[in-house]
Enzyme design. Sequence first.
Site, PDB file in Angstrom:
ATOM      1  N   TYR A 187       0.820  -1.220   0.000  1.00  0.00           N
ATOM      2  CA  TYR A 187       0.000   0.000   0.000  1.00  0.00           C
ATOM      3  C   TYR A 187       0.849   1.263   0.000  1.00  0.00           C
ATOM      4  O   TYR A 187       0.494   2.263  -0.618  1.00  0.00           O
ATOM      5  CB  TYR A 187      -1.017  -0.014   1.154  1.00  0.00           C
ATOM      6  CG  TYR A 187      -2.288  -0.684   0.707  1.00  0.00           C
ATOM      7  CD1 TYR A 187      -3.275   0.028   0.034  1.00  0.00           C
ATOM      8  CD2 TYR A 187      -2.463  -2.048   0.863  1.00  0.00           C
ATOM      9  CE1 TYR A 187      -4.408  -0.601  -0.456  1.00  0.00           C
ATOM     10  CE2 TYR A 187      -3.590  -2.691   0.380  1.00  0.00           C
ATOM     11  CZ  TYR A 187      -4.559  -1.952  -0.278  1.00  0.00           C
ATOM     12  OH  TYR A 187      -5.678  -2.580  -0.771  1.00  0.00           O
ATOM     13  N   HIS A 229     -15.496   2.049  -2.300  1.00  0.00           N
ATOM     14  CA  HIS A 229     -14.417   1.160  -1.843  1.00  0.00           C
ATOM     15  C   HIS A 229     -13.382   1.866  -0.973  1.00  0.00           C
ATOM     16  O   HIS A 229     -12.261   1.400  -0.833  1.00  0.00           O
ATOM     17  CB  HIS A 229     -13.733   0.508  -3.063  1.00  0.00           C
ATOM     18  CG  HIS A 229     -14.629  -0.444  -3.796  1.00  0.00           C
ATOM     19  ND1 HIS A 229     -14.315  -0.969  -5.019  1.00  0.00           N
ATOM     20  CD2 HIS A 229     -15.834  -0.973  -3.455  1.00  0.00           C
ATOM     21  CE1 HIS A 229     -15.307  -1.771  -5.418  1.00  0.00           C
ATOM     22  NE2 HIS A 229     -16.232  -1.775  -4.485  1.00  0.00           N
ATOM     23  N   ASN A 274     -16.554   3.042 -22.195  1.00  0.00           N
ATOM     24  CA  ASN A 274     -15.542   2.031 -21.849  1.00  0.00           C
ATOM     25  C   ASN A 274     -14.730   1.716 -23.107  1.00  0.00           C
ATOM     26  O   ASN A 274     -15.203   1.908 -24.221  1.00  0.00           O
ATOM     27  CB  ASN A 274     -16.226   0.754 -21.328  1.00  0.00           C
ATOM     28  CG  ASN A 274     -15.283  -0.131 -20.526  1.00  0.00           C
ATOM     29  OD1 ASN A 274     -14.172  -0.437 -20.970  1.00  0.00           O
ATOM     30  ND2 ASN A 274     -15.711  -0.550 -19.342  1.00  0.00           N
ATOM     31  N   CYS A 288      -4.636   4.688  20.434  1.00  0.00           N
ATOM     32  CA  CYS A 288      -4.593   3.482  21.267  1.00  0.00           C
ATOM     33  C   CYS A 288      -3.388   2.577  20.961  1.00  0.00           C
ATOM     34  O   CYS A 288      -3.204   1.550  21.609  1.00  0.00           O
ATOM     35  CB  CYS A 288      -5.885   2.690  21.112  1.00  0.00           C
ATOM     36  SG  CYS A 288      -5.968   1.729  19.600  1.00  0.00           S
ATOM     37  N   CYS A 330      -9.570   0.317  17.748  1.00  0.00           N
ATOM     38  CA  CYS A 330     -10.581   1.285  18.214  1.00  0.00           C
ATOM     39  C   CYS A 330     -11.426   1.860  17.077  1.00  0.00           C
ATOM     40  O   CYS A 330     -12.289   2.699  17.311  1.00  0.00           O
ATOM     41  CB  CYS A 330      -9.930   2.406  19.024  1.00  0.00           C
ATOM     42  SG  CYS A 330      -9.005   3.599  18.024  1.00  0.00           S
ATOM     43  N   ASP A 389      -8.387   6.333  -5.417  1.00  0.00           N
ATOM     44  CA  ASP A 389      -7.244   7.219  -5.700  1.00  0.00           C
ATOM     45  C   ASP A 389      -7.483   8.693  -5.396  1.00  0.00           C
ATOM     46  O   ASP A 389      -6.563   9.506  -5.506  1.00  0.00           O
ATOM     47  CB  ASP A 389      -6.799   7.046  -7.156  1.00  0.00           C
ATOM     48  CG  ASP A 389      -7.921   7.321  -8.167  1.00  0.00           C
ATOM     49  OD1 ASP A 389      -8.821   8.138  -7.875  1.00  0.00           O
ATOM     50  OD2 ASP A 389      -7.885   6.693  -9.249  1.00  0.00           O
ATOM     51  N   GLN A 424     -15.630   3.526  -7.520  1.00  0.00           N
ATOM     52  CA  GLN A 424     -14.976   2.339  -6.947  1.00  0.00           C
ATOM     53  C   GLN A 424     -13.495   2.627  -6.760  1.00  0.00           C
ATOM     54  O   GLN A 424     -12.763   1.803  -6.219  1.00  0.00           O
ATOM     55  CB  GLN A 424     -15.114   1.150  -7.901  1.00  0.00           C
ATOM     56  CG  GLN A 424     -16.542   0.726  -8.143  1.00  0.00           C
ATOM     57  CD  GLN A 424     -16.625  -0.232  -9.321  1.00  0.00           C
ATOM     58  OE1 GLN A 424     -16.469  -1.439  -9.166  1.00  0.00           O
ATOM     59  NE2 GLN A 424     -16.863   0.294 -10.496  1.00  0.00           N
TER      60      GLN A 424
END
Length: 242
Positions: free
Chosen positions: A67, A119, A214, A151, A130, A104, A101
């Site tokens: 990520y 998403h 598309n 936490c 928490c 970004d 969806q």
Amino acid sequence: MEEEIKRAREILKNAEGITVLTGAGISAESGIPTFRGEDGLWKRYNPADVDTADGFRRNPQYVWEWYNSLRELISTKEPNPAHYALSKLEKIKPYFSIITQNVDDLHRVSGNKNIIELHGNIFRTRCIECSQEEENREVPLAEIPPRCKKCGGLLRPAVVWFEDYIPLEIIDSCLLSIENSDVMLIIGTSGLVEPAASMGLVAKHTGKTVIEVNLEESTHSQKYDLVLLGKAGEILPRIIPD
Ligand code: NAD
Ligand code: ZN
């Protein structure tokens, strides 16, 4: 194609309420790879490892490294003419919303306001202890995996993984948005991931006009009123009315 462009423009001009549904295809021309395309991200990473709560429990370090690199890539990218066309459309319509969806954040960067993030967003984190959720734009992350300031619990990306629930109020706001619209515009989504895949059908079944943009036909293209095949960044600016 000219004829279809003209028709789409006319439909959008006459519409009072528009719901847009976007997928990874709208950001492809910004340089963010789609999942299933030729250089699709899933060709390089196994989704069971990086896009499930189980994978995260097994190896949070690995998930965050992935990520972190995705956040680095996305933070160097900018909206393209398709995103900007949608921000222009929002300004001239009494009712307008985007269901995306994408994680970004490019719809926000290009100036849209009414955005439903189906998403989640890659620049937000959620504490697995928490549940505190917050914006996090640190690129690259100083600490991997990052921890909750409140936490000390592990933070995860606030995105929807396989087997995660999409909060009911998010689904509800998508349906409300479709109900309040007379036209739905679907851009750059393969129609393979639910519940987004069925939203165009809901629109159709409730009497709305559905237009799709598309590169190629998607799962439900046959059921829509108008399908424009080509690049979103080239088509969108041409179908947005002045
Ligand atoms: P997908 O990868 O399944 O499909 C992308 C679709 O876009 C395909 O139908 C393809 O034909 C079309 N497309 C590609 N380039 C295009 C272009 N220039 N113009 C118009 N159409 C184009 O994407 P999806 O349907 O959004 O579903 C995949 C999942 O991947 C979603 O859950 C999403 O959260 C996630 N994802 C997000 C991003 C992002 O945030 N940018 C990127 C990759 C994946
Ligand atoms: Zn916490």
